[in-house]
Design a protein around this motif. Structure first.
Motif, PDB file in Angstrom:
ATOM      1  N   LEU A  27      62.002  -9.648  59.330  1.00 29.22           N
ATOM      2  CA  LEU A  27      63.348 -10.147  59.635  1.00 29.22           C
ATOM      3  C   LEU A  27      64.199  -9.061  60.280  1.00 29.22           C
ATOM      4  CD1 LEU A  27      64.125 -12.226  56.415  1.00 29.22           C
ATOM      5  CD2 LEU A  27      63.823 -13.121  58.731  1.00 29.22           C
ATOM      6  N   PHE A  28      64.077  -7.838  59.766  1.00 29.60           N
ATOM      7  CA  PHE A  28      64.870  -6.734  60.306  1.00 29.60           C
ATOM      8  C   PHE A  28      64.505  -6.467  61.765  1.00 29.60           C
ATOM      9  CE2 PHE A  28      65.664  -2.050  60.678  1.00 29.60           C
ATOM     10  CZ  PHE A  28      67.051  -2.103  60.553  1.00 29.60           C
ATOM     11  N   LYS A  29      63.226  -6.575  62.100  1.00 31.58           N
ATOM     12  CA  LYS A  29      62.786  -6.325  63.472  1.00 31.58           C
ATOM     13  C   LYS A  29      63.341  -7.354  64.450  1.00 31.58           C
ATOM     14  CE  LYS A  29      58.488  -3.917  62.333  1.00 31.58           C
ATOM     15  NZ  LYS A  29      57.001  -3.972  62.318  1.00 31.58           N
ATOM     16  N   LYS A  30      63.732  -8.515  63.952  1.00 32.78           N
ATOM     17  CA  LYS A  30      64.277  -9.557  64.815  1.00 32.78           C
ATOM     18  C   LYS A  30      65.746  -9.320  65.171  1.00 32.78           C
ATOM     19  CE  LYS A  30      61.196 -13.228  63.141  1.00 32.78           C
ATOM     20  NZ  LYS A  30      60.475 -13.423  64.431  1.00 32.78           N
ATOM     21  N   LEU A  31      66.380  -8.363  64.490  1.00 32.38           N
ATOM     22  CA  LEU A  31      67.781  -8.081  64.775  1.00 32.38           C
ATOM     23  C   LEU A  31      67.915  -7.302  66.076  1.00 32.38           C
ATOM     24  CD1 LEU A  31      69.154  -7.051  61.254  1.00 32.38           C
ATOM     25  CD2 LEU A  31      69.092  -9.321  62.318  1.00 32.38           C
ATOM     26  N   ASP A  32      69.079  -7.433  66.688  1.00 28.68           N
ATOM     27  CA  ASP A  32      69.370  -6.711  67.911  1.00 28.68           C
ATOM     28  C   ASP A  32      69.233  -5.201  67.686  1.00 28.68           C
ATOM     29  OD1 ASP A  32      70.750  -7.030  70.729  1.00 28.68           O
ATOM     30  OD2 ASP A  32      71.760  -5.353  69.718  1.00 28.68           O
ATOM     31  N   LYS A  33      68.792  -4.486  68.705  1.00 32.43           N
ATOM     32  CA  LYS A  33      68.560  -3.047  68.591  1.00 32.43           C
ATOM     33  C   LYS A  33      69.825  -2.306  68.156  1.00 32.43           C
ATOM     34  CE  LYS A  33      66.739   0.958  71.096  1.00 32.43           C
ATOM     35  NZ  LYS A  33      66.174   1.440  72.391  1.00 32.43           N
ATOM     36  N   LYS A  34      70.985  -2.718  68.674  1.00 29.34           N
ATOM     37  CA  LYS A  34      72.239  -2.049  68.301  1.00 29.34           C
ATOM     38  C   LYS A  34      72.529  -2.203  66.817  1.00 29.34           C
ATOM     39  CE  LYS A  34      74.611  -2.212  72.779  1.00 29.34           C
ATOM     40  NZ  LYS A  34      75.806  -2.702  73.519  1.00 29.34           N
ATOM     41  N   VAL A  35      72.167  -3.350  66.272  1.00 20.34           N
ATOM     42  CA  VAL A  35      72.360  -3.578  64.840  1.00 20.34           C
ATOM     43  C   VAL A  35      71.415  -2.685  64.047  1.00 20.34           C
ATOM     44  CG1 VAL A  35      72.177  -5.272  62.972  1.00 20.34           C
ATOM     45  CG2 VAL A  35      73.193  -5.930  65.168  1.00 20.34           C
ATOM     46  N   ARG A  36      70.165  -2.627  64.465  1.00 25.14           N
ATOM     47  CA  ARG A  36      69.167  -1.811  63.755  1.00 25.14           C
ATOM     48  C   ARG A  36      69.494  -0.321  63.824  1.00 25.14           C
ATOM     49  NH1 ARG A  36      64.713  -2.101  66.497  1.00 25.14           N
ATOM     50  NH2 ARG A  36      65.159  -3.743  68.020  1.00 25.14           N
ATOM     51  N   LYS A  37      70.161   0.098  64.915  1.00 21.04           N
ATOM     52  CA  LYS A  37      70.497   1.513  65.081  1.00 21.04           C
ATOM     53  C   LYS A  37      71.883   1.865  64.545  1.00 21.04           C
ATOM     54  CE  LYS A  37      66.631   2.571  67.071  1.00 21.04           C
ATOM     55  NZ  LYS A  37      65.628   3.415  66.354  1.00 21.04           N
ATOM     56  N   SER A  38      72.585   0.894  64.004  1.00 20.01           N
ATOM     57  CA  SER A  38      73.891   1.162  63.398  1.00 20.01           C
ATOM     58  C   SER A  38      73.695   1.955  62.107  1.00 20.01           C
ATOM     59  CB  SER A  38      74.614  -0.149  63.083  1.00 20.01           C
ATOM     60  OG  SER A  38      73.925  -0.847  62.051  1.00 20.01           O
ATOM     61  N   ASN A  39      74.772   2.496  61.562  1.00 22.44           N
ATOM     62  CA  ASN A  39      74.673   3.245  60.308  1.00 22.44           C
ATOM     63  C   ASN A  39      74.097   2.383  59.193  1.00 22.44           C
ATOM     64  OD1 ASN A  39      75.651   5.627  61.375  1.00 22.44           O
ATOM     65  ND2 ASN A  39      77.784   5.184  60.838  1.00 22.44           N
ATOM     66  N   GLU A  40      74.585   1.138  59.118  1.00 21.68           N
ATOM     67  CA  GLU A  40      74.082   0.230  58.093  1.00 21.68           C
ATOM     68  C   GLU A  40      72.611  -0.104  58.338  1.00 21.68           C
ATOM     69  OE1 GLU A  40      75.536  -3.816  55.755  1.00 21.68           O
ATOM     70  OE2 GLU A  40      76.833  -2.826  57.214  1.00 21.68           O
ATOM     71  N   GLY A  41      72.248  -0.233  59.611  1.00 22.37           N
ATOM     72  CA  GLY A  41      70.859  -0.500  59.950  1.00 22.37           C
ATOM     73  C   GLY A  41      69.946   0.651  59.575  1.00 22.37           C
ATOM     74  N   LYS A  42      70.416   1.877  59.799  1.00 22.43           N
ATOM     75  CA  LYS A  42      69.611   3.045  59.441  1.00 22.43           C
ATOM     76  C   LYS A  42      69.413   3.143  57.932  1.00 22.43           C
ATOM     77  CE  LYS A  42      70.959   5.753  63.493  1.00 22.43           C
ATOM     78  NZ  LYS A  42      71.765   6.908  63.992  1.00 22.43           N
ATOM     79  N   LEU A  43      70.463   2.814  57.181  1.00 19.72           N
ATOM     80  CA  LEU A  43      70.346   2.831  55.725  1.00 19.72           C
ATOM     81  C   LEU A  43      69.357   1.780  55.249  1.00 19.72           C
ATOM     82  CD1 LEU A  43      74.075   3.291  54.635  1.00 19.72           C
ATOM     83  CD2 LEU A  43      72.205   4.929  54.338  1.00 19.72           C
ATOM     84  N   PHE A  44      69.400   0.606  55.876  1.00 19.83           N
ATOM     85  CA  PHE A  44      68.473  -0.448  55.477  1.00 19.83           C
ATOM     86  C   PHE A  44      67.045  -0.089  55.858  1.00 19.83           C
ATOM     87  CE2 PHE A  44      66.362  -4.614  55.864  1.00 19.83           C
ATOM     88  CZ  PHE A  44      66.576  -5.075  54.575  1.00 19.83           C
ATOM     89  N   ASP A  45      66.881   0.562  57.009  1.00 17.75           N
ATOM     90  CA  ASP A  45      65.555   0.993  57.432  1.00 17.75           C
ATOM     91  C   ASP A  45      64.985   2.001  56.435  1.00 17.75           C
ATOM     92  OD1 ASP A  45      63.443   0.833  59.281  1.00 17.75           O
ATOM     93  OD2 ASP A  45      64.089   2.658  60.287  1.00 17.75           O
ATOM     94  N   ARG A  46      65.837   2.849  55.880  1.00 15.88           N
ATOM     95  CA  ARG A  46      65.405   3.803  54.857  1.00 15.88           C
ATOM     96  C   ARG A  46      64.977   3.072  53.587  1.00 15.88           C
ATOM     97  NH1 ARG A  46      69.811   8.162  53.489  1.00 15.88           N
ATOM     98  NH2 ARG A  46      69.765   8.219  55.768  1.00 15.88           N
ATOM     99  N   TYR A  47      65.710   2.020  53.255  1.00 12.83           N
ATOM    100  CA  TYR A  47      65.345   1.191  52.102  1.00 12.83           C
ATOM    101  C   TYR A  47      63.979   0.540  52.318  1.00 12.83           C
ATOM    102  CZ  TYR A  47      65.404  -3.058  49.193  1.00 12.83           C
ATOM    103  OH  TYR A  47      65.068  -4.082  48.335  1.00 12.83           O
TER     104      TYR A  47
END
Length: 221
Positions: A56-76
């Motif tokens: 699901l996360f991979k389906k999000l827009d790149k800008k969303v995934r690279k946002s601060n919140e996106g980076k935190l979620f990627d770490r999770y």
């Protein structure tokens, strides 16, 4: 665990019911919204499925995934991936109730249930009597429990350990939800646990009550 009311760090709105299917549909319909990250967190709930959440996360827009919140979620997500069954459990070294450092590796050679809990968490305290019974049955069969507390107050933590008769080893860094082990293991709700084998490999996540006891009877033959 069906009747367990969970203490969840980051999803207070989870109490307002939405089906999993509705949440997923909402995520897919809003790939450019930062709020979709929080929806993915809700999809995970108490039993997060790494593959499902990562897809699901991979389906999000790149800008969303690279946002601060996106980076935190990627770490999770990385923490979830690194604690899948078969993975080597991340190291834990924190202070015990005597103020001395104690590590998960000190229990190498034993089956260990890493129990994430806190004195202020009613569901955790309700779960403790079951763990006491489990420990009494298996403690002499190469099994141990390592309690990792999400408390911030030492006295409350120590009192709960004594009051609930939790005779196994306990550690904490007294950082609450920011506990370093919470971050390493992707723990967003308590009570929660990870079962590891004598070599430190993850066996399972979130086994409680009869499910835990049956698993221990199977592996401790």
């Amino acid at each position: 665990m069906k009747n367990l009311i969970l203490f969840i760090a980051f999803i207070p709105s989870l109490l307002f019911a939405q089906t999993k299917e509705e949440l997923i549909a909402q995520v897919k319909a809003n790939p450019k919204e930062i709020s979709s990250i929080r929806l993915i967190q809700k999809v995970g709930g108490y039993y997060p499925d790494y593959n499902e959440l990562a897809a699901l996360f991979k389906k999000l827009d790149k800008k969303v995934r690279k946002s601060n919140e996106g980076k935190l979620f990627d770490r999770y997500l990385d923490a979830l991936k690194n604690t899948l069954p078969g993975k080597t459990s991340p190291s834990i070294t924190q202070l015990d109730l005597t103020g001395e450092p104690y590590s998960l590796s000190d229990l190498k050679g034993k089956y260990v249930l890493i129990d994430f809990w806190a004195s202020w968490c009613p569901p955790c305290r309700e779960e403790n009597p079951k763990l006491v019974k489990t420990y009494a049955e298996f403690k002499d069969k190469n099994f141990e429990i390592l309690g990792v507390s999400f408390d911030r107050e030492f006295d409350a933590w120590a009192k709960a350990v004594k009051d609930d008769n939790l005779t196994w080893k306990h550690v904490s860094d007294l950082q609450g939800w920011d506990n370093s082990a919470s971050i390493a293991y992707g723990i967003k709700a308590i009570p929660q646990n990870i079962l590891v084998d004598p070599q430190g490999k993850v066996i399972a996540r979130n086994l409680h009550g009869d499910d835990l006891n049956n698993k221990l009877r199977e592996i401790l033959k």
